[in-house]
Design a protein around this motif. Structure first.
Motif, PDB file in Angstrom:
ATOM      1  N   ASN A   1       5.831   3.007   0.554  1.00  0.00           N
ATOM      2  CA  ASN A   1       4.983   1.818   0.537  1.00  0.00           C
ATOM      3  C   ASN A   1       5.061   1.127   1.886  1.00  0.00           C
ATOM      4  O   ASN A   1       6.066   1.220   2.593  1.00  0.00           O
ATOM      5  CB  ASN A   1       5.440   0.843  -0.541  1.00  0.00           C
TER       6      ASN A   1
ATOM      7  N   ASP B   1       1.987   2.646  -5.547  1.00  0.00           N
ATOM      8  CA  ASP B   1       2.873   3.739  -5.935  1.00  0.00           C
ATOM      9  C   ASP B   1       2.680   3.958  -7.432  1.00  0.00           C
ATOM     10  O   ASP B   1       2.914   3.062  -8.242  1.00  0.00           O
ATOM     11  CB  ASP B   1       4.310   3.323  -5.615  1.00  0.00           C
TER      12      ASP B   1
ATOM     13  N   SER C   1      -4.268  12.206  -5.274  1.00  0.00           N
ATOM     14  CA  SER C   1      -3.175  12.462  -4.326  1.00  0.00           C
ATOM     15  C   SER C   1      -1.977  11.577  -4.629  1.00  0.00           C
ATOM     16  O   SER C   1      -0.826  12.034  -4.608  1.00  0.00           O
ATOM     17  CB  SER C   1      -3.653  12.244  -2.885  1.00  0.00           C
ATOM     18  N   ASN C   2      -2.217  10.301  -4.892  1.00  0.00           N
ATOM     19  CA  ASN C   2      -1.112   9.395  -5.229  1.00  0.00           C
ATOM     20  C   ASN C   2      -0.441   9.816  -6.525  1.00  0.00           C
ATOM     21  O   ASN C   2       0.781   9.722  -6.673  1.00  0.00           O
ATOM     22  CB  ASN C   2      -1.633   7.961  -5.361  1.00  0.00           C
ATOM     23  N   TYR C   3      -1.252  10.297  -7.477  1.00  0.00           N
ATOM     24  CA  TYR C   3      -0.704  10.667  -8.778  1.00  0.00           C
ATOM     25  C   TYR C   3       0.152  11.931  -8.656  1.00  0.00           C
ATOM     26  O   TYR C   3       1.217  12.031  -9.272  1.00  0.00           O
ATOM     27  CB  TYR C   3      -1.842  10.879  -9.779  1.00  0.00           C
TER      28      TYR C   3
ATOM     29  N   GLN D   1       1.780  12.814  -6.009  1.00  0.00           N
ATOM     30  CA  GLN D   1       3.012  12.377  -5.347  1.00  0.00           C
ATOM     31  C   GLN D   1       3.963  11.756  -6.363  1.00  0.00           C
ATOM     32  O   GLN D   1       5.177  12.001  -6.330  1.00  0.00           O
ATOM     33  CB  GLN D   1       2.676  11.339  -4.268  1.00  0.00           C
ATOM     34  N   ALA D   2       3.423  10.977  -7.290  1.00  0.00           N
ATOM     35  CA  ALA D   2       4.252  10.329  -8.306  1.00  0.00           C
ATOM     36  C   ALA D   2       4.901  11.361  -9.226  1.00  0.00           C
ATOM     37  O   ALA D   2       6.086  11.256  -9.562  1.00  0.00           O
ATOM     38  CB  ALA D   2       3.396   9.360  -9.113  1.00  0.00           C
TER      39      ALA D   2
ATOM     40  N   GLU E   1      -4.225   1.633  -4.731  1.00  0.00           N
ATOM     41  CA  GLU E   1      -3.380   1.481  -3.558  1.00  0.00           C
ATOM     42  C   GLU E   1      -1.890   1.653  -3.830  1.00  0.00           C
ATOM     43  O   GLU E   1      -1.114   1.852  -2.913  1.00  0.00           O
ATOM     44  CB  GLU E   1      -3.589   0.068  -2.950  1.00  0.00           C
TER      45      GLU E   1
ATOM     46  N   ARG F   1       0.853  -1.186   0.000  1.00  0.00           N
ATOM     47  CA  ARG F   1       0.000   0.000   0.000  1.00  0.00           C
ATOM     48  C   ARG F   1       0.889   1.236   0.000  1.00  0.00           C
ATOM     49  O   ARG F   1       1.842   1.324   0.764  1.00  0.00           O
ATOM     50  CB  ARG F   1      -0.902   0.031   1.231  1.00  0.00           C
ATOM     51  N   PHE F   2       0.527   2.184  -0.835  1.00  0.00           N
ATOM     52  CA  PHE F   2       1.307   3.414  -0.938  1.00  0.00           C
ATOM     53  C   PHE F   2       0.609   4.530  -0.180  1.00  0.00           C
ATOM     54  O   PHE F   2      -0.605   4.685  -0.267  1.00  0.00           O
ATOM     55  CB  PHE F   2       1.468   3.823  -2.406  1.00  0.00           C
ATOM     56  N   SER F   3       1.395   5.296   0.560  1.00  0.00           N
ATOM     57  CA  SER F   3       0.846   6.432   1.300  1.00  0.00           C
ATOM     58  C   SER F   3       1.362   7.723   0.685  1.00  0.00           C
ATOM     59  O   SER F   3       2.560   8.008   0.748  1.00  0.00           O
ATOM     60  CB  SER F   3       1.256   6.370   2.776  1.00  0.00           C
ATOM     61  N   PRO F   4       0.482   8.551   0.106  1.00  0.00           N
ATOM     62  CA  PRO F   4       0.954   9.830  -0.431  1.00  0.00           C
ATOM     63  C   PRO F   4       1.432  10.777   0.662  1.00  0.00           C
ATOM     64  O   PRO F   4       2.213  11.681   0.407  1.00  0.00           O
ATOM     65  CB  PRO F   4      -0.294  10.396  -1.136  1.00  0.00           C
TER      66      PRO F   4
END
Length: 841
Positions: A323, A374, A405-407, A409-410, A372, A315-318
């Motif tokens: 992970n 990265d 949010s994850n995107y 961060q990426a 979920e 699981r990735f956390s922004p």
């Protein structure tokens, strides 16, 4: 190639649907096939399409979610044709390719499909893409489908897309594919008896806390099944660590004719192949597997499934940019898939190591990986495709759009790695990163390390991290890595891609520097007064095990950690020298001069600091600091500590209370003082105006102890001009002379109602209430006993003499007989003396 390759094969449920599948794709560009495990979709559908569906002799490409499934599917398809893999049927997986000019069906894994699309956006060599086991909803499968849809709509209206799934919501995927036809096929499975055998003790709320007990229960259940049931066993466990432990526990506890074979993603190919082969004659086997064995694979001889009920995913956390591995109860759909493994070739039994009540809380389906994971690899692929920035992903068709949010961060990470520019367009370096079969972090690492002269070390480290080899000190793993065949093979492949010469020496001491290139946000500095706790550049705290050989290393770089608690446990890392940090991150190291209040020392500190992210690399005292900066920091400290940190003497407090009185009554006193406003001296006001009234007296001061030298009474008086000082003394005097002649200090602690504490006898003869401010503000009189105790509070003396005094006299004259208590206080002489003193006067 044989043309009648189905004629001599045992029938499978999918066979009756093959004509419909073929004819549908002849007339429709897209199709969804729903078929349960064991129906034969993986081994029959590609061959049926190859036999009946030709478009300019183009090839068919079939996506499998895992390397083992891809190799196995290709081998069985080739076996059906009576050929070796690499002829009509080939495969492409990470670090392993078997295709030729004769190949018509390519079975590939997900990253390979994306690479093929990026290299040939028209997919000019292919007529059809098959997405097998799409219900697993891997991120790369979602990406591959989104790209294929765009290719079909923009470039290739003749491209066919077939999505095959066991449990997916077919209506949802059909809608995504322009409401394409959906074909359902019944499966063929033998009856499986399900038995719930939960642990005797109820598990704790945290899954990881009951894993040891669960493994013991798993071993006992396997022993029971070996004794009481027929056939080989497939046991599902959450990860490789649990598989190893159960294997060690089982080895001395099972009959000699039972073989134990592990099965998980990072096993060498030979061990994976051994796990899926049938048991040898006269022997049984126990396959200890992760979720890799849920779908696609049929392990011959399996009639018993033992399910731990757990799955493990990343699981990735922004919020942290990291992970974490999560062990959680399996989804209901996955549990059904696992159960079905026992009924593929014969009737079977499934032991579920949980209760029916517990099952009620299981999720229906696992969450799609795109929600979920990265998203850095996805964001880089989209940038290379031409979908730029935060909104680029929305241009494609998704079952689930990447979380914003994850995107974000990426995208930020890719910019930090130099793979994207400020406009989110892919850079030349980004294209080089995208061309490598690695996560962008690791690809950036080996490219940059190669430029620095230690590319071999970085390639070995990338292989170690990709294969998830376990061990705290990565230097040791890198040093021993080439003795492991899979790591050696991956290393050679990466070195060939970067054209690193075989003669390049291994530089173990640069392991930490390599790792820092991939994870600059996880460079950690040892905290003061600790041997094991570190602060990372991303602001997180992480801790080594006490017994770690790297304990007390000044700086480390963390590759993997359990990012669950505020202070995470470090699983793998490497030390790094501070000189390497400076050499690698010159452009990121921030230099600043700070002059600020230090709450720990209660003083002003002046430092020159070099900082990388949230960690301080060095600090030196600043000299020749301008006085105004020191003063500003000291004032900041006073504001943080509050006015109570200043040395308020009784006299200073009394003066401040008088000034508060003047401020409160300024509107009443205008005619007397000829001034409309007196300054507010409340805490809030004084703190906000420190620069005006206090700063001139702070020269040379730097800490809280220096502040004790201040004379606040003098400072407050100095804030008044001469006229104000004389007016203050006139309007709000310090003392009031009472009828006895005593000068009594006025109490201004309540500036709204100043009070005069005076002994009752000293007020005899007074008929008017004492007042200040030219008689405009009456004082509240606290009449005291001869012993100084309160007797009466009044702002109307005449009324008190007439109405209150008689009862006070009656009560007090017996208690204080030595003092005068006349019947008529108005005509009596005010005095401080006793009766005897008055007689001797």
């Amino acid at each position: 190639m044989h043309t009648n390759f189905f004629d001599d094969l045992p029938s499978l449920p999918i066979d009756s649907s093959l004509p419909e599948i073929v004819s549908t794709l002849m007339t429709s560009p897209n199709c969804v096939l729903q078929a349960p495990p064991g129906a034969g979709k993986t081994t029959r559908v590609p061959l049926a399409l190859l036999k009946n569906y030709h478009l300019a002799e183009k090839k068919i490409i079939m996506l499998e979610p895992r390397r083992l499934a891809a190799r196995t599917a290709a081998a069985r398809l080739a076996q059906t044709l009576g050929e070796q893999t690499g002829n009509t049927i080939g495969y492409r997986i990470k670090n392993d390719t078997k295709v030729s000019s004769k190949t018509k069906i390519e079975v590939v894994t997900e990253g390979v499909l994306t690479r093929i699309i990026q290299n040939d956006p028209e997919l000019s060599a292919y007529s059809c893409i098959i997405f097998d086991e799409f219900h697993e909803r891997s991120m790369h499968a979602d990406l591959g489908l989104a790209l294929a849809i765009e290719i079909q709509e923009a470039l290739r209206d003749d491209l066919r897309i077939l999505v095959m799934s066991a449990t997916l919501d077919t209506q949802e995927i059909s809608t995504l594919l322009n409401n394409c036809p959906t074909i359902s096929c019944k499966g063929r499975s033998y009856p499986v008896t399900v038995k719930h055998v939960p642990m005797p003790q109820a598990p704790t709320t945290r899954v990881d806390q009951h894993i040891p007990a669960l493994l013991n229960h798993m071993v006992k259940t396997i022993q029971y099944a070996i004794t009481n049931d027929e056939g080989s066993i497939l046991a599902f466990l959450p990860g490789a660590g649990e598989i190893t432990r159960v294997a060690e526990m089982l080895q001395p506890a099972i009959p000699q004719n039972v073989d134990i074979t592990p099965l998980y993603g990072n096993l060498p190919q030979k061990q994976q192949d051994a796990a899926i082969l049938p048991a040898k004659a006269g022997r049984r086997k126990v396959v200890l597997a992760t979720s890799i064995a849920e779908t696609s694979l049929t392990i011959e001889g399996i009639r018993i499934v033992i399910d731990s009920g757990l799955s493990r995913s990343s699981r990735f956390s922004p919020a942290t940019g990291m992970n974490r591995l999560v062990t959680e109860p399996v989804a209901i759909a996955a549990a059904a898939q696992r159960t079905g493994r026992a009924g593929r070739l014969d009737s079977g039994i499934c032991y579920r190591l949980w209760s029916k009540v517990q099952e009620n809380s299981f999720r229906p389906f696992a969450s799609p990986e795109i929600k979920e994971a990265d998203l850095a690899p996805l964001a880089l692929e989209l940038a290379q495709w031409g979908a730029y920035g935060e909104h680029g992903a929305h241009a494609l068709a998704w079952l689930n759009t990447p979380p914003a949010s994850n995107y974000r961060q990426a995208l930020t990470l890719l910019q930090q790695l130099g793979a994207l520019d400020t406009n989110f367009s892919i850079t030349a370096h980004g294209k080089a990163v995208a061309a490598l079969p690695l996560h962008p972090r690791l690809a950036h690492m080996i490219i940059t390390a190669n430029e620095q002269g230690y590319g071999l070390t970085a390639c070995i480290l990338a292989a170690v991290l990709s294969e998830r080899v376990h061990g705290t000190d990565l230097r040791h793993l890198v040093e021993q890595a080439l003795s492991t065949p899979t790591i050696a093979k991956t290393t050679r492949h990466l070195c060939n891609l970067l054209q690193i010469p075989a003669s390049e020496p291994l530089k173990i001491h640069m392991t930490g520097a390599c790792l820092a290139l991939a994870y600059p946000d996880r460079i950690g500095k040892l905290l003061a007064n600790s041997r094991t706790e570190y602060k990372l550049a991303n602001g997180r705290k992480a801790q080594l095990a006490e017994e770690s050989s790297l304990a007390a290393s000044p700086f480390i770089v963390v590759a993997e950690l359990n990012d669950v608690h505020a202070t995470s446990r470090i699983w793998s890392c490497a030390p790094i020298h501070i000189d390497d940090i400076y050499n690698l991150f010159k452009s990121r190291i921030q230099e600043c001069e700070s002059v600020e209040w230090d709450e720990k020392t209660a003083s002003v500190t002046a430092l020159r600091t070099e900082q990388l992210g949230e960690i301080i690399l060095s600090q030196q005292p600043l000299t020749n600091v301008p006085q105004e900066r020191l003063l500003a920091a000291l004032l900041e400290g006073i504001r943080k500590l509050g006015l109570e940190t200043l040395p308020w003497t009784k006299e200073a407090l009394h003066l401040r209370e008088r000034l508060s009185f003047m401020h409160i009554y300024s509107h009443v006193l205008t005619s007397v003082t000829n001034q409309n406003e007196w300054a507010d001296v409340s805490d809030k006001s004084l703190l906000s105006t420190l620069e005006t009234w206090l700063s001139p007296y702070l020269t040379g001061m730097r800490n809280a102890s220096d502040l004790r030298k201040l004379d606040l009474k003098t400072i407050l008086l100095a804030s008044l001009d001469w006229t104000q000082q004389t007016t203050l003394q006139k309007i709000a005097p310090t003392h009031f002379t009472v009828p006895s002649g005593s000068s009594i200090r006025i109490d201004y602690s309540n500036p709204n109602a100043p009070l005069l504490p005076v002994k009752l006898q000293e007020m005899f003869g007074a008929t008017q209430t004492p007042a200040i401010a030219n008689g405009q503000v009456p004082l509240t009189v606290h009449l005291l006993s001869p012993a100084g105790r309160p007797l009466q509070v009044t702002r109307d003396l005449l009324s008190f003499w007439k109405n209150g005094y008689p009862s006070v006299r009656s009560e007090m004259r017996g208690r204080y007989p030595k003092h005068p208590w006349p019947e008529d206080p108005i005509t009596a002489e005010p005095t401080r003396k006793t009766n005897r003193a008055l007689k001797n006067k």
